[in-house]
Write a protein that holds these residues in place. Sequence first.
Motif, PDB file in Angstrom:
ATOM      1  N   GLU A  85      18.657  88.270  26.100  1.00  0.00           N
ATOM      2  CA  GLU A  85      17.928  89.535  26.226  1.00  0.00           C
ATOM      3  C   GLU A  85      16.689  89.577  25.339  1.00  0.00           C
ATOM      4  O   GLU A  85      15.655  90.106  25.729  1.00  0.00           O
ATOM      5  CB  GLU A  85      18.853  90.711  25.877  1.00  0.00           C
ATOM      6  CG  GLU A  85      19.739  91.139  26.994  1.00  0.00           C
ATOM      7  CD  GLU A  85      18.985  91.725  28.185  1.00  0.00           C
ATOM      8  OE1 GLU A  85      18.715  92.923  28.170  1.00  0.00           O
ATOM      9  OE2 GLU A  85      18.675  90.968  29.123  1.00  0.00           O
ATOM     10  N   VAL A 131      19.763  82.182  32.681  1.00  0.00           N
ATOM     11  CA  VAL A 131      19.726  83.528  32.134  1.00  0.00           C
ATOM     12  C   VAL A 131      19.380  83.408  30.657  1.00  0.00           C
ATOM     13  O   VAL A 131      20.233  83.081  29.845  1.00  0.00           O
ATOM     14  CB  VAL A 131      21.099  84.237  32.243  1.00  0.00           C
ATOM     15  CG1 VAL A 131      21.002  85.669  31.775  1.00  0.00           C
ATOM     16  CG2 VAL A 131      21.624  84.191  33.657  1.00  0.00           C
ATOM     17  N   LYS A 177      20.403  93.681  40.632  1.00  0.00           N
ATOM     18  CA  LYS A 177      20.473  94.065  39.213  1.00  0.00           C
ATOM     19  C   LYS A 177      20.799  95.546  39.043  1.00  0.00           C
ATOM     20  O   LYS A 177      21.467  95.937  38.087  1.00  0.00           O
ATOM     21  CB  LYS A 177      19.163  93.729  38.512  1.00  0.00           C
ATOM     22  CG  LYS A 177      19.022  92.238  38.332  1.00  0.00           C
ATOM     23  CD  LYS A 177      18.242  91.834  37.117  1.00  0.00           C
ATOM     24  CE  LYS A 177      18.519  90.367  36.886  1.00  0.00           C
ATOM     25  NZ  LYS A 177      17.396  89.609  36.396  1.00  0.00           N
ATOM     26  N   ARG A 222       8.533  90.511  28.113  1.00  0.00           N
ATOM     27  CA  ARG A 222       8.111  91.744  28.763  1.00  0.00           C
ATOM     28  C   ARG A 222       7.083  92.481  27.914  1.00  0.00           C
ATOM     29  O   ARG A 222       6.076  92.967  28.408  1.00  0.00           O
ATOM     30  CB  ARG A 222       9.327  92.641  28.967  1.00  0.00           C
ATOM     31  CG  ARG A 222       9.449  93.071  30.382  1.00  0.00           C
ATOM     32  CD  ARG A 222      10.722  93.748  30.723  1.00  0.00           C
ATOM     33  NE  ARG A 222      11.274  93.020  31.858  1.00  0.00           N
ATOM     34  CZ  ARG A 222      12.539  92.813  32.068  1.00  0.00           C
ATOM     35  NH1 ARG A 222      13.434  93.280  31.242  1.00  0.00           N
ATOM     36  NH2 ARG A 222      12.926  92.136  33.117  1.00  0.00           N
ATOM     37  N   ASP A 271      12.102  88.569  35.661  1.00  0.00           N
ATOM     38  CA  ASP A 271      13.329  88.256  36.406  1.00  0.00           C
ATOM     39  C   ASP A 271      13.069  87.133  37.385  1.00  0.00           C
ATOM     40  O   ASP A 271      13.862  86.196  37.505  1.00  0.00           O
ATOM     41  CB  ASP A 271      13.791  89.483  37.216  1.00  0.00           C
ATOM     42  CG  ASP A 271      14.288  90.597  36.316  1.00  0.00           C
ATOM     43  OD1 ASP A 271      14.790  90.268  35.227  1.00  0.00           O
ATOM     44  OD2 ASP A 271      14.158  91.767  36.680  1.00  0.00           O
ATOM     45  N   TYR A 279      12.770  83.521  35.797  1.00  0.00           N
ATOM     46  CA  TYR A 279      14.014  82.919  35.307  1.00  0.00           C
ATOM     47  C   TYR A 279      15.018  82.704  36.424  1.00  0.00           C
ATOM     48  O   TYR A 279      15.812  81.772  36.393  1.00  0.00           O
ATOM     49  CB  TYR A 279      14.608  83.750  34.169  1.00  0.00           C
ATOM     50  CG  TYR A 279      13.755  83.693  32.925  1.00  0.00           C
ATOM     51  CD1 TYR A 279      13.528  82.467  32.292  1.00  0.00           C
ATOM     52  CD2 TYR A 279      13.147  84.814  32.403  1.00  0.00           C
ATOM     53  CE1 TYR A 279      12.721  82.385  31.172  1.00  0.00           C
ATOM     54  CE2 TYR A 279      12.344  84.744  31.275  1.00  0.00           C
ATOM     55  CZ  TYR A 279      12.135  83.528  30.661  1.00  0.00           C
ATOM     56  OH  TYR A 279      11.337  83.438  29.560  1.00  0.00           O
ATOM     57  N   GLU A 280      14.960  83.567  37.449  1.00  0.00           N
ATOM     58  CA  GLU A 280      15.868  83.410  38.568  1.00  0.00           C
ATOM     59  C   GLU A 280      15.574  82.106  39.305  1.00  0.00           C
ATOM     60  O   GLU A 280      16.468  81.366  39.684  1.00  0.00           O
ATOM     61  CB  GLU A 280      15.678  84.574  39.517  1.00  0.00           C
ATOM     62  CG  GLU A 280      16.886  84.891  40.338  1.00  0.00           C
ATOM     63  CD  GLU A 280      16.663  86.200  41.035  1.00  0.00           C
ATOM     64  OE1 GLU A 280      16.130  86.161  42.143  1.00  0.00           O
ATOM     65  OE2 GLU A 280      16.975  87.254  40.447  1.00  0.00           O
ATOM     66  N   GLY A 289      13.211  94.836  39.919  1.00  0.00           N
ATOM     67  CA  GLY A 289      12.942  93.542  39.290  1.00  0.00           C
ATOM     68  C   GLY A 289      11.470  93.367  38.985  1.00  0.00           C
ATOM     69  O   GLY A 289      10.614  94.071  39.520  1.00  0.00           O
ATOM     70  N   ASP A 290      11.157  92.467  38.088  1.00  0.00           N
ATOM     71  CA  ASP A 290       9.761  92.180  37.795  1.00  0.00           C
ATOM     72  C   ASP A 290       9.562  90.684  37.666  1.00  0.00           C
ATOM     73  O   ASP A 290      10.459  89.889  37.938  1.00  0.00           O
ATOM     74  CB  ASP A 290       9.285  92.943  36.553  1.00  0.00           C
ATOM     75  CG  ASP A 290      10.081  92.556  35.322  1.00  0.00           C
ATOM     76  OD1 ASP A 290      10.681  91.480  35.313  1.00  0.00           O
ATOM     77  OD2 ASP A 290      10.103  93.346  34.360  1.00  0.00           O
ATOM     78  N   VAL A 336      13.799  87.778  26.990  1.00  0.00           N
ATOM     79  CA  VAL A 336      13.296  88.564  28.113  1.00  0.00           C
ATOM     80  C   VAL A 336      12.493  89.759  27.602  1.00  0.00           C
ATOM     81  O   VAL A 336      11.382  90.032  28.067  1.00  0.00           O
ATOM     82  CB  VAL A 336      14.475  89.033  29.004  1.00  0.00           C
ATOM     83  CG1 VAL A 336      13.998  89.998  30.063  1.00  0.00           C
ATOM     84  CG2 VAL A 336      15.144  87.830  29.653  1.00  0.00           C
TER      85      VAL A 336
END
Lengths: 529, 321
Positions: free
Chosen positions: B57, B54, A413, B64, B45, B48-49, B41-42, B60
């Motif tokens: 935004e 995806v 990323k 967050r 991420d 969803y990965e 990354g957290d 996400v």
Amino acid sequence: MRILKLVAVLASVGVIATSLVGCGNSNSQNSTASMTDSASTGGLTSEKVFNYGTTAYGVAMGNAGLDPHISYMGWSSVRYGVGETLFKFNEAMELEPWLATSYEQVDDTTIIIYLRDDVTFHNGNKMTGQAVKKCFERLLEKHDRAPMDLDVNSIDADGQTVTFTTNKPNPAFVNAICDPYGAIIDVDAGITEDDNVVGTGPYIAEKVSPTEINLKSYDNYWSGKAKVDKVNVKSITDGDTLTMALQSGEIDATQGLPYASLSLFQNHTDYTISSADTSRLYMMAYNYKTEVLQDVNVRKAIASAIDKEGFTKTLLNGNGTPAVGAFPSNFTFGNEKVTAPAYDLEAAKQLLTEAGYTDTNGDGYVDKNGQNLTIRWLTYTSRQELPKLAESAQATLKQIGIDVKVNATDNYKDFLKKGDFDIYASAFVAAPTGDSQYFFMTHLDDNSVGNTGSYHSERIQELMNQLRIEFDTDKRSDLAIQIQQQVLDDNAYTFASHLKMSFVTKKGVTGFTAHPSDYYEITNKLDIN
Amino acid sequence: MYVRRRRCYIVKYVLKRLFMVIPILLGITFLSFALMQTASGDVIDAIYEQAGGVPSEEIVAAKRAELGLDKPFIVQYFIWLGGVLTGNMGNSYVSNRPVFQDFMSHLPATVILTLSSIFITVLFSIPLGILSAVKHNKITDYIIRILTFVGNAMPGFFLSLVLLYLFSVQLKWLPATGNNGFVSIILPTVTLAIAMTAKYTRQVRAAVLDELKKDYVLGARSRGVKERIILYFSVLKSSLLTIVTLLGLSIGSLLGGTAIIESIFMWPGVGKLAVDAITMRDYPVIQMYVIWMAVIFVVINLLTDIIYYYLDPRIRLQKER
């Protein structure tokens, strides 16, 4: 002293035995799968028990539990036969009624859904329009993705009908409620602390833990009581353990075997393999901000030098299918409907020459203005297929004189943000709800984060605008084909392969087959003979 | 008088050591929190990965904000610390369940596995080690030494697969995965115990050999004390110091869980919980684990020291003086 000696001898024997087994490993291979006495038929009683080992259940997947309104738990609910959605997908990923009988699109923003009259929840309560309404209200209140996908303005219930109105026209609404988050549960019955729910499916969860779900069949299941009385779903994350658990007969079926182990069960009379192409797509995005890639001939040359057949057959051991478009062949707008550059190294070299790249200094790499053609290939490792794709591309692109520098990192990323890449290879579930719009919006829209290569096409923007408001399935399918073809003509993306998902079952297990959606696993058809 | 002074000393010593836990915990939790932040990354991420999608935004960002991940790291740390001080270890970002309960539900499995494997190790390694030393350079010694070499050289994951293959696939005596009562613990215990037994046998052998060379043994022999008495009452007792140190370290690391063994046998201990949490960047779970590790090592070291105190009069007398 005598006792001491005895213990010592015993211990030595133990250690020798285990080390010898290590050496003799290969000799005993033949007898591995000879057992036919099924532990699964449960001994003295005639109760049928099905033990299922899977890598796809667990806390790390966000699906440890059955509450469809939290994260990805709905997947577990639907996969293991506890929850059901109003509509479902068939093998061609087309909509079919499930808990509903039909739907009616009254106008652009109003949909009436007619429910079955014979469905009861596991607690005996009837599934009514009111119950469905309450379930959707909780979904919209609690879930992260559903409110955006569904964009609901109001829900009304009357008898066995539910009427949804959306804020904007949402042609993919019925597809969206087939996402497992749309599983219908009895909200009034409550949700337990371990995320167990009261659903409508063929199985009732007796116990739910982050590593195991124990199910028993529901006597009054609307579509006929399940043939197997008990099902235990076990999360087994280690591939070798999973393999051996199947070989030892401890489990009757698996999902997610490592590619290397799969061959142990192929062409084996004691096991059956069921596979389906899923819409999990491995693809490459070309960075339009990279100067060399702004030349369509260079992009096309690279696309022509990707050996999809070799990648899926050799590197993935056949656990993938070469892709042409973004969607697998079973979709009406799948692979066969579009064309992409074929694997042809000579044509690729020709294209590079046309773009002005030739090997002037004889170092094996083509160059222009004294600069070798080097591609920074960005990818990540959490999907085991991606580094393999990078390897494959590195080898074939070298043959046309392109130097590929692979950067396989889980910090990808950061590199994406900095634009520090030329090609970005990633994995993506292209059509989780059978509809094409989701993939296009996330990857082709100018403002989408998924459009990593900053690709822009006026025609595609226009086609997508049509897709957003088109309700006719055939016309939507036609638009999906046109959009994909435009992407392929522009060589903005190369679609490398689709993942093949496989179940391995012991002989005698029936009614347990892989589905392209990856949603439906345990049903009332499951049986052990 | 002497006994009271001794007890008083020990109590003071233990309190002092326990008090030292506080700065250690603060330092270590801060450090681990900071380290996690440096990794890219957290948890959002990661979630969803895994699912292969995806989301937009907005989704996400909202998620967050809900977890407080949009705040600066130092603020996140103090919010977490504040929670801990008021007895709230927080909820897992992934499962959304209280971390403390989740962790505690995994702990019994780890404790049981630790105890069983240590028990088997001690049961076999001490007699084998003594035997090897007593039969120094004889055939028994050679056999034991070769076996301990093999045991030491075999990595845990390999050994566990071999055991699985033999006892689960071939003989079908034992289940491949956990949760089937007593029988399930046998394979993970044996896997852990074989490597440890190999190590400990060599240590016991070396320690006993060392002791056997000492003058007091010669003295005792010359006075006609029976060999068995010398061995059990003098030599073994002196050799125990080394073993206790090693055991302390082993118990500490075993209580931290054995992620690989737990993964292979699907043993529901804390090791796998921690590794999963790290993969998913599930900070509250990682922090709980870090605290646990710090506490067990402090406690185990303390216990080891106390045992030294009783075993070795030299330490006892020196400290009391």
